[in-house]
Design a protein around this motif. Structure first.
Motif, short mmCIF file in Angstrom:
data_model
loop_
_atom_site.label_atom_id
_atom_site.label_comp_id
_atom_site.label_asym_id
_atom_site.label_seq_id
_atom_site.Cartn_x
_atom_site.Cartn_y
_atom_site.Cartn_z
N PHE A 170 10.33 19.55 73.61
CA PHE A 170 11.35 20.70 73.18
C PHE A 170 11.15 21.36 71.82
O PHE A 170 11.44 22.43 71.43
CB PHE A 170 12.60 20.75 73.61
N THR A 171 10.84 20.26 70.87
CA THR A 171 10.75 20.68 69.42
C THR A 171 10.10 21.87 69.04
O THR A 171 10.53 22.66 68.03
CB THR A 171 10.41 19.65 68.81
N PRO A 172 9.04 22.41 69.70
CA PRO A 172 8.24 23.62 69.23
C PRO A 172 8.93 24.77 69.62
O PRO A 172 8.66 25.93 68.78
CB PRO A 172 7.03 23.53 70.11
N VAL A 173 10.05 24.76 70.36
CA VAL A 173 10.70 25.95 70.33
C VAL A 173 11.59 26.53 69.22
O VAL A 173 11.71 27.78 68.86
CB VAL A 173 12.12 25.55 71.46
N LEU A 174 11.82 25.44 68.12
CA LEU A 174 12.37 25.78 66.86
C LEU A 174 11.62 26.57 66.25
O LEU A 174 12.15 27.43 65.35
CB LEU A 174 13.02 24.37 66.18
N LEU A 175 10.09 26.00 66.24
CA LEU A 175 9.30 27.07 65.33
C LEU A 175 9.25 28.44 65.65
O LEU A 175 9.30 29.42 65.03
CB LEU A 175 7.69 26.42 65.47
N ASN A 176 9.18 28.67 67.19
CA ASN A 176 9.17 30.00 67.71
C ASN A 176 10.83 30.69 67.19
O ASN A 176 10.74 31.88 66.97
CB ASN A 176 9.16 29.89 69.23
N VAL A 177 11.70 30.09 67.46
CA VAL A 177 12.96 30.74 66.86
C VAL A 177 12.98 31.09 65.46
O VAL A 177 13.40 32.18 65.01
CB VAL A 177 14.17 29.54 67.18
N ALA A 178 12.39 30.24 64.61
CA ALA A 178 12.32 30.49 63.08
C ALA A 178 11.33 31.71 63.01
O ALA A 178 11.76 32.69 62.21
CB ALA A 178 11.68 29.48 62.43
N LEU A 179 10.23 31.77 63.63
CA LEU A 179 9.30 32.99 63.54
C LEU A 179 9.96 34.13 64.06
O LEU A 179 9.81 35.42 63.47
CB LEU A 179 8.05 32.49 64.10
N ILE A 180 10.67 34.18 65.33
CA ILE A 180 11.18 35.41 65.65
C ILE A 180 12.13 35.81 64.77
O ILE A 180 12.30 37.16 64.41
CB ILE A 180 11.98 35.06 67.11
N SER A 181 13.06 35.06 64.17
CA SER A 181 14.08 35.54 63.20
C SER A 181 13.37 35.97 62.05
O SER A 181 13.94 36.90 61.52
CB SER A 181 14.91 34.22 62.84
N SER A 182 12.25 35.58 61.57
CA SER A 182 11.71 36.10 60.35
C SER A 182 11.07 37.45 60.59
O SER A 182 11.38 38.14 59.64
CB SER A 182 10.44 35.23 59.94
N VAL A 183 10.76 37.89 61.75
CA VAL A 183 10.20 39.23 61.98
C VAL A 183 11.56 40.11 62.05
O VAL A 183 11.58 41.09 61.38
CB VAL A 183 9.58 39.17 63.37
N ILE A 184 12.36 39.63 62.74
CA ILE A 184 13.82 40.73 62.99
C ILE A 184 14.44 40.85 62.00
O ILE A 184 14.96 41.98 61.46
CB ILE A 184 14.49 40.17 64.36
N TRP A 185 14.82 39.66 61.13
CA TRP A 185 15.97 39.87 60.17
C TRP A 185 15.38 39.66 58.71
O TRP A 185 15.81 40.47 57.88
CB TRP A 185 16.83 38.75 60.43
N TRP A 186 14.22 38.87 58.68
CA TRP A 186 13.81 38.94 57.19
C TRP A 186 12.71 39.58 56.58
O TRP A 186 12.74 39.93 55.54
CB TRP A 186 13.40 37.23 56.89
N ALA A 187 11.89 40.03 57.55
CA ALA A 187 10.86 41.06 57.12
C ALA A 187 10.94 42.12 56.55
O ALA A 187 10.54 42.60 55.34
CB ALA A 187 9.90 41.24 58.37
N PRO A 188 12.15 42.97 56.94
CA PRO A 188 12.52 44.17 56.25
C PRO A 188 12.69 43.87 54.72
O PRO A 188 12.77 44.95 53.96
CB PRO A 188 13.73 44.74 56.99
#
Length: 527
Positions: A170-188
């Motif tokens: 299950f642990t790779p899920v956390l990498l995906n969550v981090a990357l999705i968050s980086s695109v939506i909330w951090w990238a701007p």
């Protein structure tokens, strides 16, 4: 076999969650970032530490560590087992720290080595230094990922050996969550938005390590890093790791070679290859990696306890189950390449060009899926016996074959102007996969490590014919119900998603339904 099937199902289910979220991650990335220079730079910066993770941590280290750990678990005291974990943890942490520092310092050089085309182009494919500089900057951020994810793989290996498969899967899920968050909330908030993805990689690595520690503590196996020069177990692991590093790194080195060559092709080639590779990775992880994770400890135990017949039966089970699912997955990806890419990736800043180009490499990558899965199943047959030399020799030959095939296929395509020479790279990788799997099987039989049971031989002939009929039924159904390409270009995301799900369901129902009608049952798979 039923216990392995349940364990495999658990790993596959957890991996499915991770991979589906990974597809969502990629869909979001391609929704906001065009397939081009900046995204190519990130994929190179992410691929280098990620492939080192697969080579060193999940590859060579796990393949060398698990058999030794299984032996200590079976035949040593709890105190000896804990000392092994302590000394391995200390040695691994030191080595990873040194590798991470060297990688960060050498980031500009690594960017040039693994993506030379970012600096050197031709008249039709002009490059400039800014892309190489961006790659080096992103690599400086992402390289420490190898430190955290390798320690995470160390913990995963312990949990898998003690039959705790769900948490590591299950642990790779956390990498995906981090990357999705980086695109939506951090990238701007970044001047160069793609930099947010690099920071997401690091955060994901930390989360994956932290998530597994409570389970390790609950088992009473939390290591206390220490050093003892000449510790017997650590020496054996290190001795096994050296050849295992080469043997388990073939696919990863091939990908790095492909990345370097792709950097010299049209801008976007790396992104197209990444997109197609991701969809092949989904069934490979759910089927091949899951089976490999489950059978390695079992094979190690069978070898330690001198259960030759059980050893062969375990490989029988892995091969049959792997091909039973790999072949329809291959056909499905080839038939539905454009619908899959149109649904998942072409909904934001990217247009139909991404679908056209990535579908070429997806179809050629998919051709090699059964071979990739068989390698995951067959290689543990050697590693469980602590034989790392044989896979190394085969792996080196396979890697050389990939280089030769790439030159024979890609260069003529590039020179003649054939559309999509990047797909030739994927085809070369697929063909070298079959060479790798074929030689592994040949050596297992030649050395009489794997001796198929007579019942297996008879059942497999029948199953092969049944699978062939199932694949024909599946191809007919998918081809008949698949809308025209123009529909996939014009339809909305909701319509495409529902139609794709319907096609996937129809493909699975036609294939497995045909097998059921022809007499394939759960008990025949498990025999």
């Amino acid at each position: 076999m039923s216990r392995m099937l349940r364990s495999g199902a658990i790993v596959s289910a957890m991996t499915m969650i991770s991979r589906v979220l990974g597809l969502a991650r990629d869909a979001i990335i391609f929704h906001f970032f065009p397939a081009g220079g900046a995204l190519d730079a990130f994929f190179v910066a992410f691929r280098i530490p990620n492939l080192l993770r697969r080579m060193v941590a999940e590859g060579a280290f796990s393949l060398a560590f698990i058999p030794v750990l299984a032996e200590y678990k079976e035949s040593k005291s709890q105190e000896d087992l804990q000392k092994l974990l302590n000394h391995v943890a200390g040695t691994l942490t030191l080595v990873l720290f040194i590798i991470t520092i060297i990688g960060m310092i050498a980031a500009p050089l690594l960017a040039i080595i693994f993506a030379p085309g970012f600096l050197f182009g031709d008249e039709a494919n002009v490059k400039d230094s800014s892309q190489a500089d961006l790659t080096a900057h992103l690599l400086l951020i992402t390289f420490p990922y190898i430190f955290f994810i390798a320690l995470s793989a160390f913990v995963s290996a312990i949990l898998n050996t003690f039959q705790k498969f769900a948490v590591p899967a299950f642990t790779p899920v956390l990498l995906n969550v981090a990357l999705i968050s980086s695109v939506i909330w951090w990238a701007p908030h970044f001047e160069q938005p793609v930099e947010a993805l690099a920071w997401g990689v690091i955060i994901g690595g930390i989360l994956q390590l932290a998530f597994q520690l409570p389970t390790l503590i609950k088992l009473g196996l939390m290591p206390k890093p220490s050093f003892k020069r000449g510790h017997e177990g650590v020496k054996r692991i290190m001795k096994l790791m050296v050849p295992a590093l080469l043997g388990s790194s073939v696919a990863q080195i091939n990908i790095l070679i492909n990345t370097a060559i792709a950097s010299m092709l049209a801008v976007g080639s790396i992104s197209w290859l990444y997109a197609s590779d991701r969809f092949v990775e989904l069934p490979l992880a759910i089927i091949g990696v899951a089976i490999g994770i489950v059978i390695l400890p079992k094979l190690s135990g069978d070898h330690i306890n001198a259960k030759g017949k059980a050893f062969s039966q375990t490989l029988d089970w892995g091969i049959r189950l792997g091909l039973l699912i790999a072949l329809p997955a291959m056909l499905g990806l080839m038939l539905l390449a454009k619908p899959i890419l149109a649904t998942v990736l072409a909904n934001g800043v990217n247009d139909w060009t991404l679908v056209e180009m990535a579908s070429m490499s997806l179809m050629t990558y998919s051709f090699g899926l059964p071979a990739f899965i068989l390698v995951k199943v067959l290689a543990p047959g050697f590693y469980s016996r602590q034989d790392t030399k044989t896979p190394v020799k085969i792996g080196i030959f396979s890697m050389a074959s990939n280089i030769v095939l790439s030159a024979l296929i890609v260069y003529p395509w590039y020179q003649s102007g054939i559309l999509g020479p990047h797909a030739g790279l994927a085809l070369a990788t697929a063909l070298s996969g079959y060479i790798n799997a074929g030689l592994l099987f040949y050596q297992l039989r030649k050395q009489q490590i794997y001796q198929p049971q007579q019942a297996f031989k008879k059942v497999w002939v029948k199953d092969f014919l049944r699978i062939a009929v199932g694949l024909i039924a599946m191809a007919v159904i998918v081809t008949y119900f698949n809308p025209a390409e123009s529909w996939w270009q014009a339809a909305g995301l909701g319509s495409k998603a529902l139609t794709l799900l319907g096609l996937v369901f129809a493909a699975m129902a036609s294939y497995f339904g045909t097998l059921f009608i022809l007499g394939v049952r759960k008990n025949t798979i498990m025999m």
